[in-house]
Enzyme design. Structure first.
Site, PDB file in Angstrom:
ATOM      1  N   LYS A  79     110.884  17.356  49.386  1.00  0.00           N
ATOM      2  CA  LYS A  79     109.441  17.277  49.643  1.00  0.00           C
ATOM      3  C   LYS A  79     109.125  17.874  51.004  1.00  0.00           C
ATOM      4  O   LYS A  79     109.868  17.649  51.969  1.00  0.00           O
ATOM      5  CB  LYS A  79     109.014  15.809  49.576  1.00  0.00           C
ATOM      6  CG  LYS A  79     107.506  15.566  49.623  1.00  0.00           C
ATOM      7  CD  LYS A  79     107.197  14.079  49.460  1.00  0.00           C
ATOM      8  CE  LYS A  79     105.704  13.786  49.456  1.00  0.00           C
ATOM      9  NZ  LYS A  79     105.409  12.346  49.274  1.00  0.00           N
ATOM     10  N   SER A 154     102.078  11.306  45.738  1.00  0.00           N
ATOM     11  CA  SER A 154     101.960  12.588  46.399  1.00  0.00           C
ATOM     12  C   SER A 154     103.207  13.464  46.263  1.00  0.00           C
ATOM     13  O   SER A 154     103.155  14.646  46.554  1.00  0.00           O
ATOM     14  CB  SER A 154     101.670  12.386  47.891  1.00  0.00           C
ATOM     15  OG  SER A 154     102.750  11.717  48.514  1.00  0.00           O
ATOM     16  N   SER A 178     104.088   6.969  46.024  1.00  0.00           N
ATOM     17  CA  SER A 178     104.199   8.423  45.876  1.00  0.00           C
ATOM     18  C   SER A 178     105.487   8.945  45.264  1.00  0.00           C
ATOM     19  O   SER A 178     105.568  10.128  44.943  1.00  0.00           O
ATOM     20  CB  SER A 178     103.991   9.105  47.223  1.00  0.00           C
ATOM     21  OG  SER A 178     102.620   9.191  47.479  1.00  0.00           O
TER      22      SER A 178
HETATM   23  N1  GLN Z   1      98.193   7.378  46.880  1.00  0.00           N
HETATM   24  C1  GLN Z   1      98.565   6.597  48.021  1.00  0.00           C
HETATM   25  C2  GLN Z   1      97.839   7.087  49.241  1.00  0.00           C
HETATM   26  O1  GLN Z   1      97.123   8.037  49.129  1.00  0.00           O
HETATM   27  C3  GLN Z   1     100.036   6.588  48.218  1.00  0.00           C
HETATM   28  C4  GLN Z   1     100.567   7.794  48.835  1.00  0.00           C
HETATM   29  C5  GLN Z   1     102.027   7.735  49.196  1.00  0.00           C
HETATM   30  O2  GLN Z   1     102.769   6.876  48.725  1.00  0.00           O
HETATM   31  N2  GLN Z   1     102.424   8.626  50.083  1.00  0.00           N
HETATM   32  O3  GLN Z   1      97.934   6.513  50.291  1.00  0.00           O
END
Ligand code: GLN
Length: 484
Positions: A79, A154, A178
């Protein structure tokens, strides 16, 4: 089926027996990237030359019978919020579009030490903020099972890459879900370890008390193998835990007989899509058939977790992102006649709307007068959420829940409605609030798209989660199962 579609464990055996070379395997993944990535857009950067060179070095070790680890020679995607020395690392933002880190994250050092072949850096929602991988300056990633749908986020690029065979394994990060959400939406396995289990050194911080790096693969044993490389104490991360790491592959075959598995009633309420509920119930029956004892349990504060999560995550993000000011590194706007104007222009041009929303919300809840009402209150809720889990884990060994209340959605469907987008994390964020490990495991299909089962375990008991997941995978084998 090409080489890059095989499981990591099978490939590891084939590599060590000399049946295949890492060069051939890496070429097969790179070819898949060329074929599929023009549509999927899972990668921000591919590291073709470095990968081929690393694969040749792997082959040399393998030929001499000196494999560095079971991962030696296996293509892995990373990532793009995890720092790689000499390879740009952008967090999918304009402000770090050309940032080339001078150092490797600890997890990258570990991957290299163990001989993994890094094929590239994957797309994400900017700084990890989002659930659909639409929020990237490099364009959205598409779901490999149907490009008309989002891959989740994400870590959507990593999950899509693994699902499409562009890499055999991938690293992602999980602050509120995410790793698990994109794993569920792309039909792969995603594992968020216990907070402190994997070093965060070199992970671009979103919300430091919630962030955790974890693993994505197509099979349970593949994630177990990758976790073996990632987990372990690191003095460079002050929250890293000095807790012994078991051999995760060893306990996979123990079965679930005698294990007590809890179903938290608050995770099966209105708002859960009926098709998803049916798949989860099917998985529960399979595990019951394998000898697990199923118990209904209650986590009463769950319903407050998501609101508290979004306050805490935003507060920490506003503080973490303050370092990106155009002075030390990253983009600097040419406009502005003094320092303050330069800051404003740089951050105004460098951050996406969603990132700005978080920074503003976070600064607000931390400001004098609102701190007690919002931030402190959220921290108290966090404590209650954790205590719920502590109580339940006195009675059960793990919990089963859905990963997401709703199936993959279409691009554009939620991106302008933050509340709808935030709600997707309702079942995943309580774990980050409590530091607990959790896994997303494919458990069937609804309307041609995959469904994820979440397994939650006690702190530092990743092994039990993997054991349950493996028992389910072997009994149901839905990872390879029918699409409808
Ligand atoms: N969707 C969540 C956020 O926007 C989780 C994102 C993540 O785990 N990085 O904070």
């Amino acid at each position: 089926m090409s080489l890059c579609d095989e499981s990591a464990l099978t490939l590891s055996r084939m590599l060590r027996s000399g049946e295949i070379s890492s060069r051939k395997l890496t070429e097969s993944a790179l070819k898949r990237i060329q074929e599929r990535d023009p549509v999927l857009n899972a990668f921000i950067t591919t590291t073709t030359e470095e990968a081929l060179e690393a694969s040749d070095q792997s082959d040399q070790r393998l030929r001499q019978g000196k494999a560095a680890s079971p991962l030696d020679g296996i293509p892995v995607a990373v990532k793009d919020n995890i720092c790689t020395r000499g390879v740009r690392t952008t967090s999918a933002s304009a402000i770090l579009r050309n940032y080339v880190p001078p150092y490797d994250a600890t997890v990258i050092e570990r991957l290299k030490r163990d001989g993994a072949v890094i094929v590239g850096k994957t797309n994400l929602d900017q700084f990890g903020m989002g659930s659909s991988t639409e929020n990237s300056v490099f364009g959205a990633t598409k779901n490999p099972h149907d490009p008309e749908f989002v891959p989740g986020g994400s870590s959507g690029g990593s999950a899509a890459a693994v699902a499409a065979g562009e890499a055999v394994l991938a690293l992602g990060s999980d602050t509120g879900g995410s790793l698990r959400l994109p794993a569920a939406y792309c039909g792969v396995v995603g594992f968020k370890p216990t907070y402190g289990r994997v070093s965060r050194y070199g992970l671009m911080s979103y919300a430091s008390s919630l962030d955790q790096i974890g693993a994505l693969g197509r099979r349970v044993e593949d994630c177990a193998m990758l976790l073996g490389t990632l987990c372990g104490y690191d003095p460079r991360d002050s929250t890293s835990a000095d807790v012994q790491v078991p051999d995760f592959l060893q306990s996979l075959d123990k079965g679930v007989r005698g294990l007590r598995i809890g179903l938290p009633e608050e995770y099966f309420i209105e708002g859960l899509a009926p098709g998803i509920r049916a798949r989860i119930e099917g998985a529960v029956r399979i595990l019951e058939g394998e000898g697990a004892e199923i118990l209904e349990v209650s986590l009463p504060h769950t319903r407050y977790a998501i609101s508290a999560y979004y306050l805490i995550a935003a507060a920490e993000a506003s503080s973490n992102l303050a370092r990106l000011d155009g002075v030390r590194y990253g983009y600097r706007s040419p406009s502005g006649s003094d320092l303050t104007e330069m800051y404003e222009a740089t951050r105004g041009e460098g951050f996406s709307l969603e990132v700005k929303r978080r920074v503003m919300l976070g600064s607000y809840v931390l400001s004098a007068g609102y701190y007690e009402a919002y931030y402190l209150k959220a921290q108290k809720v966090r404590r209650l959420v954790k205590e719920d889990f502590d109580g339940v884990f006195e009675k059960v060994d793990c919990l089963l829940t859905p990963v997401s209340p709703s199936p993959p959605f279409r691009p554009g469907e939620k991106v302008d409605d933050p509340l709808q987008m935030y709600l997707v994390d309702v079942y995943t964020s309580p774990l980050n609030m409590s530091g607990l490990p959790g896994m997303s495991l494919p458990c069937g299909w609804v309307d041609g798209l995959p469904v994820g089962l979440q397994i939650i375990g006690r702190a530092f008991d990743e092994a039990t989660i993997l054991r349950v997941a493996h028992a389910y995978q072997e009994a149901g084998d839905v990872t390879a199962g029918p699409r409808h």
